[in-house]
Motif scaffolding. Structure first.
Motif, PDB file in Angstrom:
ATOM      1  N   LEU A   1       0.819  -1.205  -0.092  1.00  0.00           N
ATOM      2  CA  LEU A   1       0.057   0.120   0.063  1.00  0.00           C
ATOM      3  C   LEU A   1       0.775   1.199   0.179  1.00  0.00           C
ATOM      4  N   ARG A   2       1.789   1.258   0.836  1.00  0.00           N
ATOM      5  CA  ARG A   2       2.841   2.541   0.867  1.00  0.00           C
ATOM      6  C   ARG A   2       3.566   2.583  -0.337  1.00  0.00           C
ATOM      7  N   LEU A   3       4.046   1.363  -1.132  1.00  0.00           N
ATOM      8  CA  LEU A   3       4.725   1.781  -2.258  1.00  0.00           C
ATOM      9  C   LEU A   3       3.775   1.999  -3.328  1.00  0.00           C
ATOM     10  N   SER A   4       2.419   1.699  -3.219  1.00  0.00           N
ATOM     11  CA  SER A   4       1.539   1.997  -4.303  1.00  0.00           C
ATOM     12  C   SER A   4       1.236   3.759  -4.284  1.00  0.00           C
ATOM     13  N   LEU A   5       1.195   4.135  -3.003  1.00  0.00           N
ATOM     14  CA  LEU A   5       1.081   5.478  -2.922  1.00  0.00           C
ATOM     15  C   LEU A   5       1.921   6.443  -3.120  1.00  0.00           C
ATOM     16  N   SER A   6       3.485   5.882  -3.083  1.00  0.00           N
ATOM     17  CA  SER A   6       4.674   6.266  -3.691  1.00  0.00           C
ATOM     18  C   SER A   6       4.648   6.456  -5.158  1.00  0.00           C
ATOM     19  N   VAL A   7       3.993   5.251  -5.720  1.00  0.00           N
ATOM     20  CA  VAL A   7       4.339   5.194  -7.209  1.00  0.00           C
ATOM     21  C   VAL A   7       3.167   6.279  -7.456  1.00  0.00           C
ATOM     22  N   PHE A   8       2.157   6.278  -6.984  1.00  0.00           N
ATOM     23  CA  PHE A   8       0.955   7.134  -7.540  1.00  0.00           C
ATOM     24  C   PHE A   8       1.359   8.585  -7.413  1.00  0.00           C
ATOM     25  N   LEU A   9       2.099   9.107  -6.216  1.00  0.00           N
ATOM     26  CA  LEU A   9       2.492  10.470  -6.217  1.00  0.00           C
ATOM     27  C   LEU A   9       3.699  10.734  -7.092  1.00  0.00           C
ATOM     28  N   ASN A  10       4.760  10.062  -7.404  1.00  0.00           N
ATOM     29  CA  ASN A  10       5.868  10.373  -8.186  1.00  0.00           C
ATOM     30  C   ASN A  10       5.673   9.916  -9.642  1.00  0.00           C
ATOM     31  N   GLY A  11       4.840   8.786  -9.863  1.00  0.00           N
ATOM     32  CA  GLY A  11       4.776   8.286 -11.163  1.00  0.00           C
ATOM     33  C   GLY A  11       5.968   7.595 -11.618  1.00  0.00           C
ATOM     34  N   ASP A  12       6.935   7.213 -10.601  1.00  0.00           N
ATOM     35  CA  ASP A  12       8.267   6.288 -10.834  1.00  0.00           C
ATOM     36  C   ASP A  12       7.995   5.034 -11.650  1.00  0.00           C
ATOM     37  N   GLN A  13       8.392   4.868 -13.073  1.00  0.00           N
ATOM     38  CA  GLN A  13       8.094   3.572 -13.369  1.00  0.00           C
ATOM     39  C   GLN A  13       8.889   2.590 -12.803  1.00  0.00           C
ATOM     40  N   GLU A  14      10.265   2.729 -12.284  1.00  0.00           N
ATOM     41  CA  GLU A  14      11.004   1.887 -11.560  1.00  0.00           C
ATOM     42  C   GLU A  14      10.256   1.123 -10.446  1.00  0.00           C
ATOM     43  N   GLY A  15       9.523   2.232  -9.694  1.00  0.00           N
ATOM     44  CA  GLY A  15       8.896   1.919  -8.502  1.00  0.00           C
ATOM     45  C   GLY A  15       7.471   1.017  -8.850  1.00  0.00           C
ATOM     46  N   ALA A  16       6.999   1.476 -10.164  1.00  0.00           N
ATOM     47  CA  ALA A  16       5.805   0.537 -10.503  1.00  0.00           C
ATOM     48  C   ALA A  16       6.080  -0.801 -11.064  1.00  0.00           C
ATOM     49  N   ARG A  17       7.372  -1.046 -11.447  1.00  0.00           N
ATOM     50  CA  ARG A  17       7.719  -2.416 -11.719  1.00  0.00           C
ATOM     51  C   ARG A  17       8.020  -3.164 -10.660  1.00  0.00           C
ATOM     52  N   ARG A  18       8.639  -2.467  -9.549  1.00  0.00           N
ATOM     53  CA  ARG A  18       8.706  -3.244  -8.148  1.00  0.00           C
ATOM     54  C   ARG A  18       7.497  -3.616  -7.511  1.00  0.00           C
ATOM     55  N   LEU A  19       6.312  -2.527  -7.667  1.00  0.00           N
ATOM     56  CA  LEU A  19       5.195  -2.911  -6.983  1.00  0.00           C
ATOM     57  C   LEU A  19       4.089  -4.097  -7.830  1.00  0.00           C
ATOM     58  N   ARG A  20       4.678  -4.264  -9.069  1.00  0.00           N
ATOM     59  CA  ARG A  20       4.126  -5.383  -9.934  1.00  0.00           C
ATOM     60  C   ARG A  20       4.844  -6.736  -9.505  1.00  0.00           C
ATOM     61  N   ARG A  21       5.965  -6.647  -9.131  1.00  0.00           N
ATOM     62  CA  ARG A  21       6.550  -7.731  -8.806  1.00  0.00           C
ATOM     63  C   ARG A  21       6.179  -8.165  -7.556  1.00  0.00           C
ATOM     64  N   ALA A  22       6.088  -7.162  -6.659  1.00  0.00           N
ATOM     65  CA  ALA A  22       5.415  -7.276  -5.194  1.00  0.00           C
ATOM     66  C   ALA A  22       4.217  -8.015  -5.246  1.00  0.00           C
ATOM     67  N   LYS A  23       3.164  -7.605  -6.365  1.00  0.00           N
ATOM     68  CA  LYS A  23       1.975  -8.026  -6.190  1.00  0.00           C
ATOM     69  C   LYS A  23       2.240  -9.708  -6.477  1.00  0.00           C
ATOM     70  N   GLN A  24       2.974  -9.785  -7.406  1.00  0.00           N
ATOM     71  CA  GLN A  24       3.070 -11.450  -7.894  1.00  0.00           C
ATOM     72  C   GLN A  24       3.760 -12.192  -6.623  1.00  0.00           C
ATOM     73  N   ARG A  25       4.704 -11.463  -5.723  1.00  0.00           N
ATOM     74  CA  ARG A  25       5.005 -12.353  -4.667  1.00  0.00           C
ATOM     75  C   ARG A  25       4.072 -12.551  -3.813  1.00  0.00           C
ATOM     76  N   PHE A  26       3.252 -11.510  -3.371  1.00  0.00           N
ATOM     77  CA  PHE A  26       2.022 -11.710  -2.483  1.00  0.00           C
ATOM     78  C   PHE A  26       0.990 -12.652  -2.736  1.00  0.00           C
ATOM     79  N   ARG A  27       0.819 -12.914  -4.283  1.00  0.00           N
ATOM     80  CA  ARG A  27      -0.320 -14.066  -4.577  1.00  0.00           C
ATOM     81  C   ARG A  27       0.393 -15.308  -4.624  1.00  0.00           C
ATOM     82  N   LEU A  28       1.705 -15.203  -4.823  1.00  0.00           N
ATOM     83  CA  LEU A  28       2.314 -16.649  -4.574  1.00  0.00           C
ATOM     84  C   LEU A  28       2.474 -17.052  -2.984  1.00  0.00           C
ATOM     85  N   GLN A  29       2.729 -16.046  -2.098  1.00  0.00           N
ATOM     86  CA  GLN A  29       2.626 -16.139  -0.900  1.00  0.00           C
ATOM     87  C   GLN A  29       1.518 -16.817  -0.327  1.00  0.00           C
ATOM     88  N   GLU A  30       0.267 -15.927  -0.887  1.00  0.00           N
ATOM     89  CA  GLU A  30      -1.031 -16.273  -0.357  1.00  0.00           C
ATOM     90  C   GLU A  30      -1.347 -17.597  -0.673  1.00  0.00           C
TER      91      GLU A  30
END
Length: 571
Positions: free
Chosen positions: A456-485
């Motif tokens: 959530l915190r990373l998503s708010l940071s990506v939303f605020l700054n529009g950082d594409q590297e952060g967006a790619r990190r967020l997408r990988r974090a989403k995948q890790r979360f789904r695999l962990q779940e």
């Protein structure tokens, strides 16, 4: 006794028919009627005419009052034009009373017959809903006939004559009785028709009948005020202003009711028609006289019913400055800042939810529900603020930012609802039944919760700054979360196979919570795709992310499970 029951059932049928017409019209033309009312705010005569027209369609001034009140409560309409609409609604309901008292006995069976056919054969279509309207109109006409037929024998009963014999001189008592009739029947139309029937049967004099008619109009105003009690102060002012106009009409006309009764009695109409004609004339004159005073009444209502002071712990928009709407780039910055506030509130809801899940302070449940109300309030404010922004003046970049803001606001509002649902599940399946998670189960939920907060915190940071590297990190974090779940779900099933009692008792809740967390994670991480969905995103980097995701997934699979090359089990 049977005659009284017949009368009551006829009145109930009239109210039900009005309800069917109102709901049918609103389902078919609800958006059009709202658009008509919302646009009829520039000139008072136009708002007045819109109130007449809408009330004639929905067969209820109460329905028009609800529409106008909701507009004012949401800040979409000023109070003065809303009061003009309410005055038009009073005239509209009086005119429909006159139309419905015509000899339409031949029309009732036709409307009911064809309405039932249309409704049953085309139930989910617009024609089917119009059939519902036809049924309602037929029931209204039928109910009016039944009221007249049932009231006839009652008027000859000695008890009824004794009861109404007290209504022979006190105009205030007569008016209050008429108001009581309207409130009991929930319809001024039913009260006026009953009054006309009693006057025709000579049970009451024409003077008393006119007092009852004036009181019936007052009763609908009281009902509207009671119905607006759940609205904010702005919405309640609409009902208050309408009621004050009706009170003013009563005060002015009741002292003149004797001469008016003599004047009306000289008209070449039957007694029933005289009562209905007075009803129409009284509302028309009163509303036309009050129409120029809507601005003054709005100011008066605002003074005597001011906005309640907002408690310090009650959230409200801080950054949505209406003056900035003329500068779209500045307005977007304001909307972004308010959306970030929504994110902070959702984060606090998540923190409190974990404490409740662990068995912490049960009062935190009330705090979570209050925070969800705050999220809803900010979401509504942001949505309306963005809707007022002229999108044709936005550049391509600002248009993309506008879409990102509204998308994240929607996702955060949905996240708040999911968290509140999770709270209800914990309180119902765990707290109220004195059950607890196993140590491993609670550790898994805590781990997922921690990762959810990070995302959530990373998503708010990506939303605020529009950082594409952060967006790619967020997408990988989403995948890790789904695999962990998924891995934790398998571990929970293993505990069930080992007959762990705590896991068996909380199995449904455990799986529901991690599934809801998966949904929350998807909502939080959706901003990553919005940021990456632009020409600046590199294809090579996208390709690299695919390999990373496949490697993560392969590492998370249970032993013995092979992942086909190039596949993804995002689930």
């Amino acid at each position: 006794m049977l005659t009284l029951l017949n009368l009551l059932s006829a009145v109930a049928l009239l109210v039900w028919g009005t309800h069917i017409v109102r709901t049918g019209i609103l389902r078919v033309y609800g958006s059009d009627l709202r658009r008509i009312l919302s646009r009829s705010v520039q000139k008072r005569p136009l708002a007045f005419a819109a109130g007449i027209g809408v009330t004639a369609l929905v067969q209820s001034s109460n329905a028009t009052a609800l529409l106008a009140t909701s507009f004012v409560a949401s800040g979409l309409m000023a109070l003065a034009p809303a009061l003009a609409i309410m005055l038009g609604a009073d005239v509209g309901t009086a005119l429909m009373a006159r139309v419905l008292t015509l000899d339409l006995s031949w029309l009732s069976p036709l409307l009911i017959f064809f309405g039932v056919i249309f409704f049953l054969t085309r139930k989910q279509t617009r024609l089917g809903q119009l059939g519902r309207v036809f049924i309602g109109l037929g029931l209204i006409i039928l109910a009016l006939q039944l009221i007249v037929e049932a009231a006839g024998p009652m008027t000859q009963a000695k008890g009824v004559k004794v009861l109404f014999s007290s209504l022979t001189g006190d105009v205030m008592l007569d008016a209050l009785t008429g108001a009581l009739f309207a409130m009991i029947s929930y319809s001024s139309l039913a009260a006026v028709l009953l009054t006309a029937t009693l006057a025709t049967s000579k049970v009451i004099s024409l003077k008393v009948a006119l007092c009852l008619v004036v009181g019936a109009n007052l009763g609908t105003g009281i009902l509207a005020l009671i119905g607006s009690s759940s609205q904010n102060a702005a919405g309640r002012r609409v009902a208050l202003g309408s009621l004050l106009f009706k009170v003013a009409g009563c005060v002015l006309v009741l002292p003149l009711i004797g001469p008016l009764a003599q004047w009306v009695d000289g008209w070449p109409f039957r007694t029933q028609e005289l009562v209905i004609a007075f009803h129409v004339l009284y509302n028309s004159v009163r509303c036309l006289a009050c129409l120029p005073l809507t601005t003054q009444m709005a100011a008066f209502c605002t003074r005597i019913m001011p906005d309640r002071a907002t408690p310090e712990d009650r959230v409200r928009p801080r950054h949505l400055d209406p003056a900035a709407l003329d500068t779209p780039s500045l307005a977007l910055v304001n909307a972004v800042r308010e959306t970030l506030r929504m994110g902070d509130i959702v984060e606090q809801m998540l923190v409190n939810l974990l404490q409740v899940t662990r068995g912490g302070d049960p009062l935190l449940g009330k705090e979570i529900r209050k925070l969800d109300d705050d999220v809803d309030a900010l979401y509504t404010a942001i949505k309306l603020y963005l809707a007022r922004m002229p999108r044709e003046d936005l550049s391509e970049r600002d248009s993309r930012r506008w879409a990102e803001v509204i998308e994240l606001a929607i996702n955060l509002e949905q996240a708040g609802d999911i968290i509140e649902h999770m709270l209800s599940a914990v309180q119902d399946k765990k707290t109220s039944r004195s059950r607890s998670f196993s140590d491993n189960g609670l550790a898994e939920i805590t781990a997922l919760h921690s990762q959810l907060l990070v995302n959530l915190r990373l998503s708010l940071s990506v939303f605020l700054n529009g950082d594409q590297e952060g967006a790619r990190r967020l997408r990988r974090a989403k995948q890790r979360f789904r695999l962990q779940e998924r891995r934790y779900a398998h571990a929970h099933v293993d505990r069930l196979r080992q007959q762990v009692v705590q896991s068996i008792e909380t199995s449904s809740l455990h799986l529901d919570l991690i599934a809801d967390m998966k949904r929350l994670n998807s909502l939080f991480c959706a901003i990553a795709y919005a940021v990456l969905d632009n020409p600046e995103a590199g294809a090579g980097e996208e390709h690299e992310d695919d390999y990373v995701e496949q490697a993560l997934e392969a590492a998370a699979q249970p032993p013995g499970h092979d992942v086909p090359p190039g596949s993804s089990a995002a689930g």
